[in-house]
Write an enzyme that holds these catalytic residues in place. Structure first.
Site, PDB file in Angstrom:
ATOM      1  N   TYR A   1      48.936  79.834  21.965  1.00  0.00           N
ATOM      2  CA  TYR A   1      49.313  81.047  21.236  1.00  0.00           C
ATOM      3  C   TYR A   1      48.877  82.343  21.898  1.00  0.00           C
ATOM      4  CZ  TYR A   1      44.550  80.496  19.300  1.00  0.00           C
ATOM      5  OH  TYR A   1      43.198  80.335  19.144  1.00  0.00           O
ATOM      6  N   LYS A   2      48.205  82.263  23.046  1.00  0.00           N
ATOM      7  CA  LYS A   2      47.832  83.489  23.738  1.00  0.00           C
ATOM      8  C   LYS A   2      48.991  83.915  24.648  1.00  0.00           C
ATOM      9  CE  LYS A   2      42.902  82.251  23.572  1.00  0.00           C
ATOM     10  NZ  LYS A   2      42.513  83.140  22.452  1.00  0.00           N
TER      11      LYS A   2
ATOM     12  N   PHE B   1      33.169  79.770  25.957  1.00  0.00           N
ATOM     13  CA  PHE B   1      33.723  79.904  24.614  1.00  0.00           C
ATOM     14  C   PHE B   1      33.100  78.825  23.735  1.00  0.00           C
ATOM     15  CE2 PHE B   1      36.808  79.395  21.202  1.00  0.00           C
ATOM     16  CZ  PHE B   1      36.931  80.718  20.808  1.00  0.00           C
TER      17      PHE B   1
ATOM     18  N   ARG C   1      38.322  94.545  25.348  1.00  0.00           N
ATOM     19  CA  ARG C   1      39.263  93.797  26.165  1.00  0.00           C
ATOM     20  C   ARG C   1      40.691  94.336  26.034  1.00  0.00           C
ATOM     21  NH1 ARG C   1      38.578  87.651  24.513  1.00  0.00           N
ATOM     22  NH2 ARG C   1      39.502  88.513  22.603  1.00  0.00           N
TER      23      ARG C   1
ATOM     24  N   ASP D   1      39.533  74.614  31.207  1.00  0.00           N
ATOM     25  CA  ASP D   1      40.122  75.296  30.063  1.00  0.00           C
ATOM     26  C   ASP D   1      40.880  76.504  30.603  1.00  0.00           C
ATOM     27  OD1 ASP D   1      40.833  76.676  27.809  1.00  0.00           O
ATOM     28  OD2 ASP D   1      38.813  76.880  27.004  1.00  0.00           O
TER      29      ASP D   1
END
Length: 412
Positions: A224-225, A128, A373, A199
Protein backbone atom coordinates in the site's frame (compact mmCIF):
# COMPACT_ATOMS: atom_id res chain seq x y z
CA UNK A 1 22.68 29.13 -9.81
CA UNK A 2 19.71 28.55 -7.47
CA UNK A 3 16.82 26.54 -8.86
CA UNK A 4 13.91 28.59 -10.15
CA UNK A 5 10.28 27.64 -10.62
CA UNK A 6 10.94 27.66 -14.37
CA UNK A 7 13.76 25.15 -13.84
CA UNK A 8 11.43 22.84 -11.97
CA UNK A 9 8.75 23.08 -14.64
CA UNK A 10 11.37 22.29 -17.28
CA UNK A 11 12.42 19.17 -15.38
CA UNK A 12 8.84 17.95 -15.56
CA UNK A 13 9.26 17.69 -19.31
CA UNK A 14 11.76 14.84 -19.06
CA UNK A 15 11.40 11.04 -18.76
CA UNK A 16 9.10 10.54 -21.74
CA UNK A 17 8.52 6.85 -21.00
CA UNK A 18 6.56 7.71 -17.85
CA UNK A 19 4.59 10.54 -19.45
CA UNK A 20 0.86 9.97 -19.26
CA UNK A 21 0.96 7.60 -16.30
CA UNK A 22 0.19 10.45 -13.88
CA UNK A 23 -3.27 10.71 -15.45
CA UNK A 24 -3.91 7.08 -14.47
CA UNK A 25 -4.16 8.16 -10.82
CA UNK A 26 -6.82 10.13 -8.94
CA UNK A 27 -5.59 13.68 -8.27
CA UNK A 28 -6.58 13.93 -4.59
CA UNK A 29 -8.04 16.98 -2.87
CA UNK A 30 -7.74 20.37 -4.61
CA UNK A 31 -4.73 22.51 -3.71
CA UNK A 32 -3.20 19.61 -1.78
CA UNK A 33 0.27 18.29 -2.48
CA UNK A 34 0.87 14.65 -1.55
CA UNK A 35 4.32 13.59 -0.43
CA UNK A 36 3.33 10.62 1.71
CA UNK A 37 3.86 7.71 -0.68
CA UNK A 38 5.91 6.00 2.04
CA UNK A 39 2.70 5.86 4.10
CA UNK A 40 0.08 5.30 1.39
CA UNK A 41 0.46 5.64 -2.34
CA UNK A 42 -1.93 7.48 -4.69
CA UNK A 43 -5.12 5.77 -5.81
CA UNK A 44 -5.33 4.46 -9.37
CA UNK A 45 -8.28 6.22 -10.99
CA UNK A 46 -10.07 3.00 -11.95
CA UNK A 47 -9.77 1.30 -8.55
CA UNK A 48 -13.36 2.15 -7.51
CA UNK A 49 -14.76 0.72 -10.77
CA UNK A 50 -12.77 -2.47 -10.36
CA UNK A 51 -14.03 -2.92 -6.81
CA UNK A 52 -17.59 -2.13 -7.87
CA UNK A 53 -17.37 -4.83 -10.54
CA UNK A 54 -16.37 -7.37 -7.90
CA UNK A 55 -19.24 -6.26 -5.67
CA UNK A 56 -21.86 -6.40 -8.42
CA UNK A 57 -20.75 -9.08 -10.87
CA UNK A 58 -18.96 -11.20 -8.31
CA UNK A 59 -20.73 -10.90 -4.98
CA UNK A 60 -24.27 -9.77 -5.87
CA UNK A 61 -24.64 -11.91 -8.99
CA UNK A 62 -22.14 -14.76 -9.22
CA UNK A 63 -21.67 -15.30 -5.45
CA UNK A 64 -20.02 -18.68 -4.92
CA UNK A 65 -19.64 -19.13 -8.68
CA UNK A 66 -17.31 -16.12 -8.66
CA UNK A 67 -14.47 -18.36 -7.54
CA UNK A 68 -14.87 -20.38 -10.75
CA UNK A 69 -16.03 -17.75 -13.22
CA UNK A 70 -13.75 -14.89 -12.18
CA UNK A 71 -10.02 -14.97 -11.49
CA UNK A 72 -10.08 -14.50 -7.73
CA UNK A 73 -7.88 -17.49 -6.92
CA UNK A 74 -5.31 -16.56 -9.56
CA UNK A 75 -4.76 -13.04 -8.24
CA UNK A 76 -1.91 -13.78 -5.78
CA UNK A 77 0.17 -15.06 -8.69
CA UNK A 78 -1.04 -12.50 -11.27
CA UNK A 79 -0.41 -9.54 -8.98
CA UNK A 80 2.97 -10.97 -8.05
CA UNK A 81 3.89 -11.28 -11.72
CA UNK A 82 2.86 -7.67 -12.36
CA UNK A 83 5.13 -6.21 -9.69
CA UNK A 84 8.00 -8.68 -10.14
CA UNK A 85 9.95 -6.49 -12.62
CA UNK A 86 9.75 -3.56 -10.20
CA UNK A 87 11.72 -5.56 -7.61
CA UNK A 88 14.03 -7.30 -10.06
CA UNK A 89 12.39 -10.70 -9.80
CA UNK A 90 10.86 -13.22 -12.17
CA UNK A 91 7.09 -13.59 -12.35
CA UNK A 92 7.17 -17.06 -10.83
CA UNK A 93 9.13 -15.86 -7.77
CA UNK A 94 6.53 -13.49 -6.27
CA UNK A 95 3.15 -13.90 -4.59
CA UNK A 96 0.85 -11.23 -3.19
CA UNK A 97 -0.75 -12.31 0.06
CA UNK A 98 -1.25 -11.50 3.73
CA UNK A 99 0.62 -8.59 5.37
CA UNK A 100 4.28 -7.65 5.52
CA UNK A 101 4.53 -8.71 9.16
CA UNK A 102 2.93 -12.10 8.51
CA UNK A 103 5.14 -12.69 5.50
CA UNK A 104 8.18 -11.69 7.55
CA UNK A 105 7.25 -14.30 10.14
CA UNK A 106 6.57 -16.96 7.51
CA UNK A 107 9.89 -16.46 5.74
CA UNK A 108 11.93 -16.25 8.96
CA UNK A 109 10.50 -19.60 10.02
CA UNK A 110 11.03 -20.99 6.52
CA UNK A 111 14.67 -19.87 6.55
CA UNK A 112 15.23 -21.53 9.90
CA UNK A 113 13.77 -24.78 8.54
CA UNK A 114 16.05 -24.61 5.49
CA UNK A 115 19.11 -23.87 7.60
CA UNK A 116 18.72 -26.34 10.47
CA UNK A 117 20.57 -26.91 12.76
CA UNK A 118 21.58 -23.23 12.51
CA UNK A 119 19.16 -21.19 14.62
CA UNK A 120 20.52 -17.64 14.88
CA UNK A 121 18.57 -14.78 13.34
CA UNK A 122 20.55 -11.58 12.78
CA UNK A 123 18.19 -8.63 12.88
CA UNK A 124 18.79 -4.89 12.98
CA UNK A 125 18.32 -3.47 16.46
CA UNK A 126 16.79 -0.22 15.21
CA UNK A 127 14.45 -1.39 12.50
CA UNK A 128 10.74 -0.99 11.81
CA UNK A 129 9.32 -2.48 15.02
CA UNK A 130 7.21 -5.22 13.46
CA UNK A 131 10.25 -6.78 11.79
CA UNK A 132 12.02 -7.09 15.11
CA UNK A 133 8.84 -8.20 16.88
CA UNK A 134 8.42 -11.11 14.46
CA UNK A 135 11.95 -12.31 15.19
CA UNK A 136 11.48 -11.81 18.94
CA UNK A 137 8.28 -13.85 18.87
CA UNK A 138 10.08 -16.78 17.25
CA UNK A 139 12.90 -16.55 19.79
CA UNK A 140 10.46 -16.28 22.70
CA UNK A 141 8.84 -19.52 21.56
CA UNK A 142 12.23 -21.21 21.58
CA UNK A 143 12.58 -21.40 17.82
CA UNK A 144 15.68 -19.24 17.41
CA UNK A 145 18.33 -17.08 19.00
CA UNK A 146 18.64 -13.42 18.13
CA UNK A 147 21.78 -11.48 17.36
CA UNK A 148 21.25 -7.74 17.00
CA UNK A 149 22.99 -5.65 14.40
CA UNK A 150 23.62 -2.02 15.32
CA UNK A 151 25.28 -1.02 12.06
CA UNK A 152 25.68 -2.71 8.67
CA UNK A 153 29.46 -2.35 9.10
CA UNK A 154 29.18 -4.88 11.93
CA UNK A 155 27.66 -7.56 9.67
CA UNK A 156 30.96 -9.51 9.24
CA UNK A 157 31.36 -9.76 13.01
CA UNK A 158 27.76 -10.93 13.42
CA UNK A 159 28.33 -13.64 10.81
CA UNK A 160 31.75 -14.70 12.09
CA UNK A 161 30.64 -17.47 14.50
CA UNK A 162 29.24 -19.48 11.58
CA UNK A 163 25.91 -20.18 13.27
CA UNK A 164 23.63 -17.69 11.50
CA UNK A 165 20.62 -19.08 9.67
CA UNK A 166 19.19 -15.87 8.26
CA UNK A 167 19.99 -12.16 8.21
CA UNK A 168 16.88 -9.94 8.13
CA UNK A 169 17.56 -6.45 6.79
CA UNK A 170 15.47 -3.45 5.80
CA UNK A 171 16.54 -2.29 2.36
CA UNK A 172 15.64 1.28 3.37
CA UNK A 173 15.42 2.71 6.88
CA UNK A 174 11.87 3.90 7.49
CA UNK A 175 13.09 7.00 9.33
CA UNK A 176 16.10 8.49 7.54
CA UNK A 177 15.77 6.64 4.20
CA UNK A 178 19.29 5.17 4.27
CA UNK A 179 19.46 2.47 1.58
CA UNK A 180 21.71 -0.53 2.13
CA UNK A 181 23.93 -1.98 -0.57
CA UNK A 182 21.99 -5.15 -1.34
CA UNK A 183 24.68 -6.77 -3.47
CA UNK A 184 27.41 -6.24 -0.88
CA UNK A 185 25.31 -7.49 2.03
CA UNK A 186 24.13 -10.55 0.08
CA UNK A 187 27.70 -11.49 -0.80
CA UNK A 188 28.73 -11.36 2.87
CA UNK A 189 25.71 -13.34 4.01
CA UNK A 190 26.14 -15.96 1.32
CA UNK A 191 29.86 -16.39 2.07
CA UNK A 192 28.96 -17.13 5.69
CA UNK A 193 26.47 -19.84 4.67
CA UNK A 194 23.44 -17.84 5.79
CA UNK A 195 20.32 -16.62 3.96
CA UNK A 196 19.24 -13.04 3.31
CA UNK A 197 15.73 -11.76 3.97
CA UNK A 198 14.98 -8.21 2.77
CA UNK A 199 12.12 -5.91 3.70
CA UNK A 200 11.46 -3.75 0.62
CA UNK A 201 8.57 -1.73 2.04
CA UNK A 202 10.29 1.64 1.61
CA UNK A 203 11.95 0.94 -1.72
CA UNK A 204 9.61 -1.17 -3.90
CA UNK A 205 7.97 1.10 -6.45
CA UNK A 206 10.38 3.96 -5.81
CA UNK A 207 13.98 2.94 -6.52
CA UNK A 208 15.72 0.27 -8.57
CA UNK A 209 15.84 -3.17 -6.93
CA UNK A 210 17.55 -6.29 -8.27
CA UNK A 211 16.61 -9.30 -6.15
CA UNK A 212 17.68 -11.85 -8.76
CA UNK A 213 20.62 -9.73 -9.90
CA UNK A 214 22.04 -9.51 -6.38
CA UNK A 215 21.23 -13.15 -5.63
CA UNK A 216 18.85 -12.37 -2.76
CA UNK A 217 17.31 -15.36 -1.05
CA UNK A 218 14.04 -14.04 0.38
CA UNK A 219 12.13 -10.75 0.51
CA UNK A 220 8.89 -9.21 1.69
CA UNK A 221 7.30 -5.84 1.11
CA UNK A 222 4.29 -3.63 1.55
CA UNK A 223 1.55 -3.29 -1.06
CA UNK A 224 0.00 0.00 0.00
CA UNK A 225 2.96 2.37 -0.06
CA UNK A 226 4.68 3.15 -3.38
CA UNK A 227 2.99 0.17 -5.03
CA UNK A 228 -0.40 1.91 -4.61
CA UNK A 229 -2.41 -1.19 -3.71
CA UNK A 230 -4.78 0.73 -1.42
CA UNK A 231 -5.21 1.04 2.36
CA UNK A 232 -4.19 -2.21 4.04
CA UNK A 233 -3.42 -3.82 0.68
CA UNK A 234 -1.99 -7.32 0.64
CA UNK A 235 1.78 -7.49 0.88
CA UNK A 236 4.14 -9.55 -1.26
CA UNK A 237 6.79 -12.16 -0.70
CA UNK A 238 9.69 -13.29 -2.86
CA UNK A 239 11.45 -16.66 -2.68
CA UNK A 240 14.43 -17.49 -4.86
CA UNK A 241 13.54 -20.66 -6.82
CA UNK A 242 16.50 -22.56 -5.39
CA UNK A 243 14.74 -22.46 -2.00
CA UNK A 244 11.07 -22.56 -2.96
CA UNK A 245 10.55 -26.26 -2.30
CA UNK A 246 13.21 -26.78 0.35
CA UNK A 247 10.90 -27.00 3.35
CA UNK A 248 7.31 -26.83 4.43
CA UNK A 249 5.87 -23.36 5.02
CA UNK A 250 5.58 -22.09 8.59
CA UNK A 251 1.80 -21.77 8.26
CA UNK A 252 0.08 -24.57 6.35
CA UNK A 253 -3.29 -23.60 4.92
CA UNK A 254 -5.65 -24.94 2.32
CA UNK A 255 -4.66 -22.36 -0.30
CA UNK A 256 -1.07 -23.58 -0.01
CA UNK A 257 -2.04 -27.21 -0.55
CA UNK A 258 -0.88 -28.99 -3.68
CA UNK A 259 -4.54 -29.67 -4.59
CA UNK A 260 -6.60 -26.97 -2.94
CA UNK A 261 -10.06 -28.39 -3.61
CA UNK A 262 -9.23 -32.05 -3.06
CA UNK A 263 -9.80 -31.46 0.68
CA UNK A 264 -7.33 -34.18 1.54
CA UNK A 265 -6.95 -35.00 5.23
CA UNK A 266 -3.17 -34.52 5.13
CA UNK A 267 -1.23 -31.48 4.00
CA UNK A 268 0.91 -31.58 0.85
CA UNK A 269 2.73 -28.34 0.09
CA UNK A 270 2.05 -26.78 -3.29
CA UNK A 271 5.02 -26.47 -5.65
CA UNK A 272 7.06 -23.29 -5.55
CA UNK A 273 5.92 -20.11 -3.79
CA UNK A 274 2.25 -21.13 -3.92
CA UNK A 275 2.93 -23.09 -0.72
CA UNK A 276 3.22 -19.77 1.11
CA UNK A 277 -0.43 -18.96 0.47
CA UNK A 278 -2.55 -19.76 3.50
CA UNK A 279 -6.23 -18.80 3.64
CA UNK A 280 -8.92 -17.43 1.38
CA UNK A 281 -7.57 -14.38 -0.48
CA UNK A 282 -9.09 -10.91 0.18
CA UNK A 283 -10.92 -10.47 -3.11
CA UNK A 284 -11.93 -6.82 -2.68
CA UNK A 285 -8.42 -5.81 -1.66
CA UNK A 286 -7.04 -7.71 -4.62
CA UNK A 287 -9.34 -5.79 -6.96
CA UNK A 288 -7.90 -2.50 -5.73
CA UNK A 289 -4.36 -3.83 -6.05
CA UNK A 290 -5.14 -5.00 -9.59
CA UNK A 291 -5.75 -1.39 -10.60
CA UNK A 292 -2.20 -0.54 -9.57
CA UNK A 293 -0.83 -3.71 -11.12
CA UNK A 294 -2.22 -2.66 -14.49
CA UNK A 295 -0.06 0.46 -14.27
CA UNK A 296 3.06 -1.32 -13.05
CA UNK A 297 2.97 -3.63 -16.06
CA UNK A 298 3.74 -0.58 -18.21
CA UNK A 299 6.53 0.92 -16.08
CA UNK A 300 10.20 0.69 -17.01
CA UNK A 301 11.98 0.17 -13.65
CA UNK A 302 15.04 2.12 -14.76
CA UNK A 303 12.93 5.08 -15.91
CA UNK A 304 11.13 4.92 -12.56
CA UNK A 305 14.45 5.05 -10.71
CA UNK A 306 15.68 7.97 -12.83
CA UNK A 307 12.50 9.94 -12.16
CA UNK A 308 12.73 9.26 -8.44
CA UNK A 309 16.35 10.38 -8.44
CA UNK A 310 15.44 13.62 -10.18
CA UNK A 311 12.64 14.35 -7.71
CA UNK A 312 14.77 13.53 -4.67
CA UNK A 313 17.79 15.52 -5.83
CA UNK A 314 15.59 18.48 -6.73
CA UNK A 315 13.91 18.42 -3.32
CA UNK A 316 17.25 18.37 -1.51
CA UNK A 317 18.59 21.27 -3.59
CA UNK A 318 15.46 23.34 -2.93
CA UNK A 319 15.71 22.66 0.79
CA UNK A 320 19.38 23.67 0.81
CA UNK A 321 18.66 26.89 -1.04
CA UNK A 322 15.42 27.98 0.60
CA UNK A 323 15.35 26.56 4.13
CA UNK A 324 18.88 27.01 5.45
CA UNK A 325 19.14 28.68 8.84
CA UNK A 326 15.84 27.45 10.26
CA UNK A 327 17.13 24.47 12.23
CA UNK A 328 16.35 21.86 9.58
CA UNK A 329 19.03 19.36 8.60
CA UNK A 330 19.10 16.71 5.92
CA UNK A 331 18.91 13.30 7.62
CA UNK A 332 18.94 11.19 4.44
CA UNK A 333 22.02 10.46 2.37
CA UNK A 334 22.58 12.96 -0.44
CA UNK A 335 23.69 10.28 -2.86
CA UNK A 336 20.72 8.71 -4.65
CA UNK A 337 22.24 5.20 -4.58
CA UNK A 338 22.28 5.36 -0.77
CA UNK A 339 18.81 6.88 -0.42
CA UNK A 340 15.46 5.12 -0.48
CA UNK A 341 11.97 6.21 -1.34
CA UNK A 342 11.75 9.33 0.80
CA UNK A 343 13.85 12.31 1.84
CA UNK A 344 14.05 12.74 5.60
CA UNK A 345 14.79 15.94 7.44
CA UNK A 346 15.88 16.30 11.04
CA UNK A 347 13.97 18.95 13.01
CA UNK A 348 13.49 19.18 16.76
CA UNK A 349 9.75 19.74 16.34
CA UNK A 350 9.13 17.47 13.37
CA UNK A 351 5.70 16.17 14.44
CA UNK A 352 3.97 19.56 14.89
CA UNK A 353 5.69 20.92 11.79
CA UNK A 354 4.31 17.98 9.82
CA UNK A 355 0.83 18.81 11.11
CA UNK A 356 1.28 22.45 10.14
CA UNK A 357 2.32 21.41 6.63
CA UNK A 358 -0.71 19.14 6.28
CA UNK A 359 -2.96 21.99 7.41
CA UNK A 360 -1.43 24.13 4.68
CA UNK A 361 -1.91 21.56 1.95
CA UNK A 362 1.42 19.70 1.99
CA UNK A 363 0.87 16.11 3.12
CA UNK A 364 4.04 14.67 4.69
CA UNK A 365 4.71 12.47 7.72
CA UNK A 366 6.86 12.48 10.84
CA UNK A 367 8.48 9.67 12.77
CA UNK A 368 10.04 9.72 16.23
CA UNK A 369 12.27 11.10 17.43
CA UNK A 370 12.61 14.02 14.98
CA UNK A 371 12.25 12.86 11.38
CA UNK A 372 10.17 14.83 8.88
CA UNK A 373 9.61 12.74 5.77
CA UNK A 374 8.87 13.89 2.20
CA UNK A 375 7.99 10.96 -0.04
CA UNK A 376 7.15 12.04 -3.61
CA UNK A 377 5.73 9.25 -5.74
CA UNK A 378 7.73 8.97 -8.97
CA UNK A 379 4.62 8.38 -11.09
CA UNK A 380 2.52 11.26 -9.78
CA UNK A 381 4.64 13.94 -8.07
CA UNK A 382 6.12 16.80 -10.10
CA UNK A 383 9.13 19.05 -9.69
CA UNK A 384 6.79 22.03 -9.80
CA UNK A 385 4.91 20.61 -6.81
CA UNK A 386 8.19 20.30 -4.93
CA UNK A 387 8.89 23.99 -5.54
CA UNK A 388 5.48 24.93 -4.10
CA UNK A 389 5.88 22.58 -1.12
CA UNK A 390 9.29 23.97 -0.15
CA UNK A 391 7.97 27.54 -0.47
CA UNK A 392 5.16 26.68 1.96
CA UNK A 393 7.63 24.99 4.29
CA UNK A 394 9.85 28.05 4.31
CA UNK A 395 6.90 30.28 5.15
CA UNK A 396 5.90 28.05 8.09
CA UNK A 397 9.46 28.02 9.39
CA UNK A 398 9.75 31.78 9.14
CA UNK A 399 6.53 32.21 11.13
CA UNK A 400 7.37 29.35 13.54
CA UNK A 401 3.88 28.09 12.83
CA UNK A 402 4.70 24.71 14.32
CA UNK A 403 4.39 26.30 17.78
CA UNK A 404 0.61 26.67 17.31
CA UNK A 405 -1.24 24.47 19.88
CA UNK A 406 -3.40 23.07 17.05
CA UNK A 407 -0.45 21.11 15.76
CA UNK A 408 0.67 19.48 19.02
CA UNK A 409 -1.72 16.52 18.86
CA UNK A 410 -0.13 13.20 17.91
CA UNK A 411 -0.92 11.90 14.45
CA UNK A 412 -0.27 8.71 12.50
Amino acid sequence: MPLTLADCIARDGGNASLRGLRERFAPGAPDTLYFDANSIGPMPADAPARMQAVLQQGWAEARRRGWNELDWLEQPAKLGAAIAPVIGAQAEDVRVADSTSINQYKLLRFALALQAPRRVIVVQRDVFPSNRYAAEGIAQAGGAELRFLDDIAALPAALAPGDVAVVALSHVDYRDSTRLDMASANAQVRAAGALSLWDLSHSAGAVAIALRGTDSDLAVGCGYKYLCGGPGAPAFLYVHPRHAEGAWPAVCGWMGHADTFAFEPDYRPAPGPDRFLVGTPPVLAQAAFAAAAAVWREVDPQALDAQHRSLGDTLIQLLDEQCAGFGIELASPREHARRGGHVALRFAHAAPLAQALVHHGVVVSARKPEALRFAPHPLTATHEQLWTAVARLRDLLQREAWRDPRYQQASV
